[in-house]
Design an enzyme around this catalytic site. Structure first.
Site, PDB file in Angstrom:
ATOM      1  N   SER A 159      57.741   0.991  20.809  1.00 55.16           N
ATOM      2  CA  SER A 159      57.603   0.768  21.945  1.00 55.16           C
ATOM      3  C   SER A 159      57.649   1.934  23.225  1.00 55.16           C
ATOM      4  O   SER A 159      57.165   1.925  24.198  1.00 55.16           O
ATOM      5  CB  SER A 159      58.491  -0.349  22.679  1.00 55.16           C
ATOM      6  OG  SER A 159      57.887  -1.578  22.458  1.00 55.16           O
ATOM      7  N   LYS A 190      54.802   3.095  25.203  1.00 54.49           N
ATOM      8  CA  LYS A 190      54.499   2.537  26.509  1.00 54.49           C
ATOM      9  C   LYS A 190      54.621   3.485  27.603  1.00 54.49           C
ATOM     10  O   LYS A 190      54.079   3.338  28.839  1.00 54.49           O
ATOM     11  CB  LYS A 190      55.244   1.255  26.897  1.00 54.49           C
ATOM     12  CG  LYS A 190      54.718   0.095  26.139  1.00 54.49           C
ATOM     13  CD  LYS A 190      55.819  -0.980  25.931  1.00 54.49           C
ATOM     14  CE  LYS A 190      55.421  -2.165  25.176  1.00 54.49           C
ATOM     15  NZ  LYS A 190      56.332  -2.998  24.847  1.00 54.49           N
ATOM     16  N   SER A 235      59.717  -4.441  28.653  1.00 58.88           N
ATOM     17  CA  SER A 235      58.989  -3.879  27.473  1.00 58.88           C
ATOM     18  C   SER A 235      58.005  -4.754  26.856  1.00 58.88           C
ATOM     19  O   SER A 235      57.616  -5.025  25.845  1.00 58.88           O
ATOM     20  CB  SER A 235      60.031  -3.493  26.259  1.00 58.88           C
ATOM     21  OG  SER A 235      59.614  -2.870  25.437  1.00 58.88           O
TER      22      SER A 235
END
Length: 393
Positions: free
Chosen positions: A74, A77, A134
């Site tokens: 993640s 991102k 997230s």
């Protein structure tokens, strides 16, 4: 005291009485002479790869396999946020834009902010859902809205990575969901987070947000360092089975900002502890030293065929370097100017460089530019200077 030398490579100057220019830097870092202490070794970390970067100077303090491309999970991102911030500041989108949630975004697995297909949600809500919670669903919805579709947005991600010099990065999606060839390096991640902080300081505040509630569900930021230290102001966590536990974060103390990236640790606790250890190491043992201010005149070298015989030169922006604490007296600063400057010269034209060395190693080099215009002189001046140039040859 910073040692300073000036090297002016300019043929024939001795014929006109010009002397080499010597810089004298004041000792602004303590009146008492003090022996430099050896800098302790960096923390021994188990992370697969890591990097500790000074955000102001861009200098790397410590690293392990920083250019090894690995699955970033993640942390991906960060790029989705960077593109969203660019779109916001360019006016392409607005915080109160309402985004219709697609079934594709709603079906995303993994961490979620729990948006619902067929309903609308604002850009600001999606940003918080992606950064704080997230949410893969939030990241996908943002990508579809900004790029028109997910695949087009991913193309923007890869084009932006290339523009930022992220040489070991390739994206397959906006979330970090496992995919073959979806890779980033620790150095590239640090570069991206640094650019995000530099270019979007007002929007960066979302990364230090500790919790966010959407659809009646309150979720806490997965970066535990935000809850441990008030000087940590955020970044992005990531975790998949292949990537391990990852963290990119930043903190500011004592007029310094550092960025730590740890990839491939074996637990949530490990990634937080190891990133914290890197940050503490950097703040404890290093300091930023101001070398020269942007716009300050460093020299006024001879210019041929111009309205004026000289032009003031200097840096177009401030120059600082990072050194071990109490060792700033080991810095050597050298000015190198191009030979035989000839008009016309415009303000901003590069005319040389300023190099900073520590322990005989160059640690920074910045272009030296003209600080004022110097257009061509009249016919007589040009002819006279042409004779001088011929004589100097």
């Amino acid at each position: 005291m910073i040692k300073a030398l000036s090297s002016l490579r300019r043929g024939g100057w001795w014929r006109h009485g010009f002397l080499a220019l010597l810089f004298a830097f004041a000792a602004a870092w303590g009146a008492m002479a003090q022996a430099a202490l050896p800098t302790p070794g960096a923390p021994d970390l188990s992370a697969r790869s890591y990097v500790l970067l000074d955000n102001t100077t861009g200098q790397t303090i410590v690293e392990r396999e920083p250019d090894r491309p690995v699955p970033p999970a993640s942390i991906t991102k960060l790029m989705t946020a960077y593109l969203a911030f660019e779109a916001l500041e360019s006016g392409d989108i607005a915080m109160d834009d309402e985004v219709l949630v697609s079934e594709n975004a709603w079906r995303m697995g993994g961490s979620r902010m729990f948006i619902e297909a067929g309903k609308t949600v604002t850009i600001e809500e999606l940003l918080q859902g992606m950064i704080v919670q997230s949410g893969n669903d939030a990241a996908t919805a943002l990508a579809e809205y900004i790029g028109g579709n997910e695949r087009s947005f991913v193309s923007q991600m890869n084009a932006t990575a290339e523009r930022l010099g992220m040489e070991e990065t390739h994206f397959e999606n906006p979330t970090g969901w496992p995919a073959e060839g979806h890779l980033m390096s620790a150095r590239d991640i640090a570069t991206l987070l640094s650019r995000l902080i530099h270019e979007h300081p007002d929007l960066y505040r979302y990364f230090r947000q500790k919790s966010y509630t959407y659809n009646g569900i309150k979720q806490y930021n997965r970066e535990k360092l935000l809850f441990r230290n008030d000087w940590v102001d955020g970044g992005k966590t990531g975790h998949t089975e292949e990537a391990g536990y990852c963290l990119a974060t930043s903190g500011a103390r004592d007029d310094m900002r550092l960025i730590a990236v740890v990839l491939g640790t074996d637990s949530d606790e490990a990634r937080n502890n190891q990133a914290e250890a890197l940050l503490n190491y950097g703040f404890r043992h290093f300091e930023a030293v101001a070398v020269r201010e942007g716009g300050e005149t460093l020299a006024s070298p001879r210019v041929y065929k111009g309205e004026s015989d000289e032009v003031p030169v200097g840096l177009d922006e401030d120059l600082s370097v990072l050194v071990p604490k109490r060792q700033s007296d080991e810095l050597t600063v050298t000015l190198h100017l191009d030979s035989l400057l000839t008009a016309p010269i415009a303000a901003g034209d590069r005319v040389g460089s300023l190099r900073v060395a520590f322990d005989d190693d160059t640690i920074a080099e910045q272009p030296v530019v003209a600080l004022e215009d110097n257009p061509e002189g009249g016919l007589v001046k040009r002819l006279t200077d042409s004779l001088w140039l011929w004589w100097d040859e």
